[in-house]
Scaffold this motif. Sequence first.
Motif, PDB file in Angstrom:
ATOM      1  N   ILE A 132       0.837  -1.202   0.000  1.00 35.62           N
ATOM      2  CA  ILE A 132       0.000   0.000   0.000  1.00 35.62           C
ATOM      3  C   ILE A 132       0.872   1.253   0.000  1.00 35.62           C
ATOM      4  CG2 ILE A 132      -1.703   1.285   1.347  1.00 35.62           C
ATOM      5  CD1 ILE A 132      -2.658  -1.508   2.310  1.00 35.62           C
ATOM      6  N   ARG A 152       0.469  24.648  -7.816  1.00 28.49           N
ATOM      7  CA  ARG A 152      -0.647  23.785  -7.432  1.00 28.49           C
ATOM      8  C   ARG A 152      -0.169  22.350  -7.201  1.00 28.49           C
ATOM      9  NH1 ARG A 152      -5.982  21.866 -10.871  1.00 28.49           N
ATOM     10  NH2 ARG A 152      -6.548  20.316  -9.332  1.00 28.49           N
TER      11      ARG A 152
ATOM     12  N   LEU B 145     -13.054  10.738   2.833  1.00 28.27           N
ATOM     13  CA  LEU B 145     -11.727  10.633   2.224  1.00 28.27           C
ATOM     14  C   LEU B 145     -11.807  10.926   0.730  1.00 28.27           C
ATOM     15  CD1 LEU B 145     -10.241   7.471   3.944  1.00 28.27           C
ATOM     16  CD2 LEU B 145      -9.672   9.844   4.362  1.00 28.27           C
ATOM     17  N   VAL B 148     -11.322  14.484  -0.305  1.00 31.59           N
ATOM     18  CA  VAL B 148      -9.934  14.934  -0.465  1.00 31.59           C
ATOM     19  C   VAL B 148      -9.469  14.672  -1.891  1.00 31.59           C
ATOM     20  CG1 VAL B 148      -7.570  14.635   0.333  1.00 31.59           C
ATOM     21  CG2 VAL B 148      -9.439  14.473   1.958  1.00 31.59           C
ATOM     22  N   ALA B 151     -11.130  16.923  -4.430  1.00 31.80           N
ATOM     23  CA  ALA B 151     -10.601  18.292  -4.400  1.00 31.80           C
ATOM     24  C   ALA B 151      -9.222  18.357  -5.040  1.00 31.80           C
ATOM     25  CB  ALA B 151     -10.542  18.792  -2.956  1.00 31.80           C
ATOM     26  N   LEU B 152      -8.404  17.325  -4.804  1.00 28.38           N
ATOM     27  CA  LEU B 152      -7.040  17.344  -5.352  1.00 28.38           C
ATOM     28  C   LEU B 152      -7.044  17.227  -6.872  1.00 28.38           C
ATOM     29  CD1 LEU B 152      -5.077  15.062  -2.857  1.00 28.38           C
ATOM     30  CD2 LEU B 152      -4.750  17.495  -3.199  1.00 28.38           C
ATOM     31  N   THR B 153      -7.962  16.425  -7.405  1.00 24.46           N
ATOM     32  CA  THR B 153      -7.935  16.151  -8.841  1.00 24.46           C
ATOM     33  C   THR B 153      -8.886  17.047  -9.616  1.00 24.46           C
ATOM     34  OG1 THR B 153      -9.582  14.429  -8.519  1.00 24.46           O
ATOM     35  CG2 THR B 153      -7.298  13.729  -8.564  1.00 24.46           C
ATOM     36  N   LEU B 154      -9.403  18.084  -8.975  1.00 27.44           N
ATOM     37  CA  LEU B 154     -10.388  18.953  -9.613  1.00 27.44           C
ATOM     38  C   LEU B 154      -9.848  19.544 -10.913  1.00 27.44           C
ATOM     39  CD1 LEU B 154     -13.176  20.177  -9.140  1.00 27.44           C
ATOM     40  CD2 LEU B 154     -12.068  22.080  -8.012  1.00 27.44           C
ATOM     41  N   GLY B 155     -10.573  19.296 -12.010  1.00 26.42           N
ATOM     42  CA  GLY B 155     -10.220  19.923 -13.276  1.00 26.42           C
ATOM     43  C   GLY B 155      -8.994  19.370 -13.970  1.00 26.42           C
ATOM     44  N   LEU B 156      -8.473  18.227 -13.523  1.00 28.88           N
ATOM     45  CA  LEU B 156      -7.302  17.647 -14.193  1.00 28.88           C
ATOM     46  C   LEU B 156      -7.753  16.715 -15.300  1.00 28.88           C
ATOM     47  CD1 LEU B 156      -5.044  16.711 -11.181  1.00 28.88           C
ATOM     48  CD2 LEU B 156      -4.967  18.753 -12.587  1.00 28.88           C
ATOM     49  N   ARG B 157      -6.894  16.603 -16.337  1.00 29.30           N
ATOM     50  CA  ARG B 157      -7.216  15.624 -17.371  1.00 29.30           C
ATOM     51  C   ARG B 157      -7.028  14.225 -16.787  1.00 29.30           C
ATOM     52  NH1 ARG B 157      -1.715  15.356 -18.265  1.00 29.30           N
ATOM     53  NH2 ARG B 157      -0.927  17.437 -17.960  1.00 29.30           N
ATOM     54  N   LEU B 162      -7.214   9.065 -11.991  1.00 31.23           N
ATOM     55  CA  LEU B 162      -6.228   9.529 -11.019  1.00 31.23           C
ATOM     56  C   LEU B 162      -6.820   9.500  -9.614  1.00 31.23           C
ATOM     57  CD1 LEU B 162      -3.401  10.689 -10.797  1.00 31.23           C
ATOM     58  CD2 LEU B 162      -4.372  12.949 -10.995  1.00 31.23           C
ATOM     59  N   LEU B 165      -6.649   6.141  -8.219  1.00 31.53           N
ATOM     60  CA  LEU B 165      -5.278   5.790  -7.837  1.00 31.53           C
ATOM     61  C   LEU B 165      -4.906   6.418  -6.497  1.00 31.53           C
ATOM     62  CD1 LEU B 165      -3.200   4.176  -9.462  1.00 31.53           C
ATOM     63  CD2 LEU B 165      -2.178   6.325 -10.127  1.00 31.53           C
ATOM     64  N   LEU B 166      -5.356   7.653  -6.268  1.00 28.81           N
ATOM     65  CA  LEU B 166      -4.977   8.364  -5.045  1.00 28.81           C
ATOM     66  C   LEU B 166      -5.741   7.846  -3.840  1.00 28.81           C
ATOM     67  CD1 LEU B 166      -4.960  12.110  -6.148  1.00 28.81           C
ATOM     68  CD2 LEU B 166      -3.182  10.415  -6.357  1.00 28.81           C
ATOM     69  N   PRO B 169      -5.802   3.503  -1.956  1.00 28.06           N
ATOM     70  CA  PRO B 169      -4.950   3.093  -0.831  1.00 28.06           C
ATOM     71  C   PRO B 169      -5.457   3.615   0.514  1.00 28.06           C
ATOM     72  CG  PRO B 169      -3.610   3.980  -2.602  1.00 28.06           C
ATOM     73  CD  PRO B 169      -5.029   4.214  -2.986  1.00 28.06           C
ATOM     74  N   LEU B 170      -6.077   4.804   0.505  1.00 31.52           N
ATOM     75  CA  LEU B 170      -6.564   5.361   1.762  1.00 31.52           C
ATOM     76  C   LEU B 170      -7.811   4.630   2.255  1.00 31.52           C
ATOM     77  CD1 LEU B 170      -6.181   9.160   0.938  1.00 31.52           C
ATOM     78  CD2 LEU B 170      -4.568   7.685   2.097  1.00 31.52           C
ATOM     79  N   SER B 220      -6.520  23.962  -5.507  1.00 25.21           N
ATOM     80  CA  SER B 220      -6.947  23.653  -6.868  1.00 25.21           C
ATOM     81  C   SER B 220      -7.623  24.837  -7.552  1.00 25.21           C
ATOM     82  CB  SER B 220      -7.926  22.474  -6.857  1.00 25.21           C
ATOM     83  OG  SER B 220      -7.290  21.326  -6.380  1.00 25.21           O
TER      84      SER B 220
END
Lengths: 244, 222
Positions: A132, A152, B145, B148, B151-157, B162, B165-166, B169-170, B220
């Motif tokens: 993990i 960012r 969770l 989070v 919010a981190l991947t907001l607006g990313l291609r 992604l 993937l993030l 694990p959490l 972001s």
Amino acid sequence: MNLYTYASPANFYILAGKLIPWFAWGAGLFTAWGLYIAFFLAPTDFQQSEAYRIIFIHVPAAWMSMFIYLVMAFWGAIGLAFNTRLSFMMARALAPTGAIFTFIALWTGAWWGKPMWGAWWVWDARLTSELILLFLYVGIIALWAAIDDIKRGDRAGSLLTLIGAINVPIIYFSVKWWNTLHQGASVSLTKAPSMAATMLQGMLILAIAAWLYTIAVAMARVRRIILERERQSEWVKALLEKES
Amino acid sequence: MHRFLLAVLRRDLTLAARRRGDWLIAQFFFVMVASLFPLGVGPEPAMLARIGPGVLWVAATLASLLSLSRLFADDHRDGSLEHMVLSPEPTVLLVLGKSLAHWLIYGIPLLLIAPVLGIQFNLSWEAIRVLEISLLLGTPILSLLGGVGAALTLGLRGGGVLLTLLILPLYVPALIFGAGAVDGVMAGTGAEAHLSLLGAFLVLSLMIAPWIAAAALRVSLE
């Protein structure tokens, strides 16, 4: 002479350039010394015979995999709190090394597990949490790769590192929470280690080698990141003219 | 302060009520993923009961992830998200409200569907009862969770993949304790320890995740 001088990328670039050879040579010497102990001085293990010798690689790699993650979280937190550019660059420079050590720990663990337990892989708590941890590293690196905006990306990656850092203590203490096939931790600070002194010595020397290697590589990588990010600044232009 | 939270909740629930199609997709996804496993591993009742809790939990995490990528994305696209973040109300409450709304919209229906799937997987009534409790404690964790990650991947291609993937694990502790509770009751060792740990993880997520998600949202949107 103020220590904060080196929080400036321009000054740290020069300092890192001077320090890298020392750490790199140190890493080489300690690796050679540690491997000599590992292969020639350390006695054959009573139960595990020669196969145990892979712990000289496995244990330092596993230590580093967890430790580098905590260092990344530390630099990320510093960067988020004080808005220092260099801290984010350090976090980014450490991530690939951490991921590689995690991978090495898993791979050598499989090689150790086959002769010891008769299985390449078991879904034990420590193996699973190390896996993990690898996922966490991959996720952070992927997030950095996906965000083009440097500012960012730095912050987003650091936030993800921080929330993942909650996982690292769980990894370490999982040994105590679930008691399965994996043998107990071999080195403990509270009681006498359950291994011969030479074995411990070799392992610690190789752990120091892994430390020095990590510092050297992270500094080399941070120098590249600094150059890339500061390429518009005067000092980088002057430096490049001088070198060319 | 709580009026802002309620306003965010009411807004998201109203929006969800007006777009029932989106809402149904996630629920059907849950049912389909769970139904694919018997087709893949064979219909023996004993084995299905053995893998059932884990399969239902994995399906629940995936169904939750499927809807999470849209948690902030729609509001981001029409610009209303920036206004909500710029408002004098704390961003933490905005994130908390949206995560709660996500749980009410996508988590609660999972709880209602899970017993039916549990019967398909030949789980005993006792196991289904514990599965319900573990999902009740666990699905809010997925929403918190997941906030989070969203919010981190907001607006990313490629943000959706992604995000997976993030965040997966959490989710692991929730999955282990949640499915472990049901396994525990089936093995006769009791579910209390797992449910307590799951509850502790929920409290921890509730204390930490909204703050990190709020910080991530501000990053972001910069």
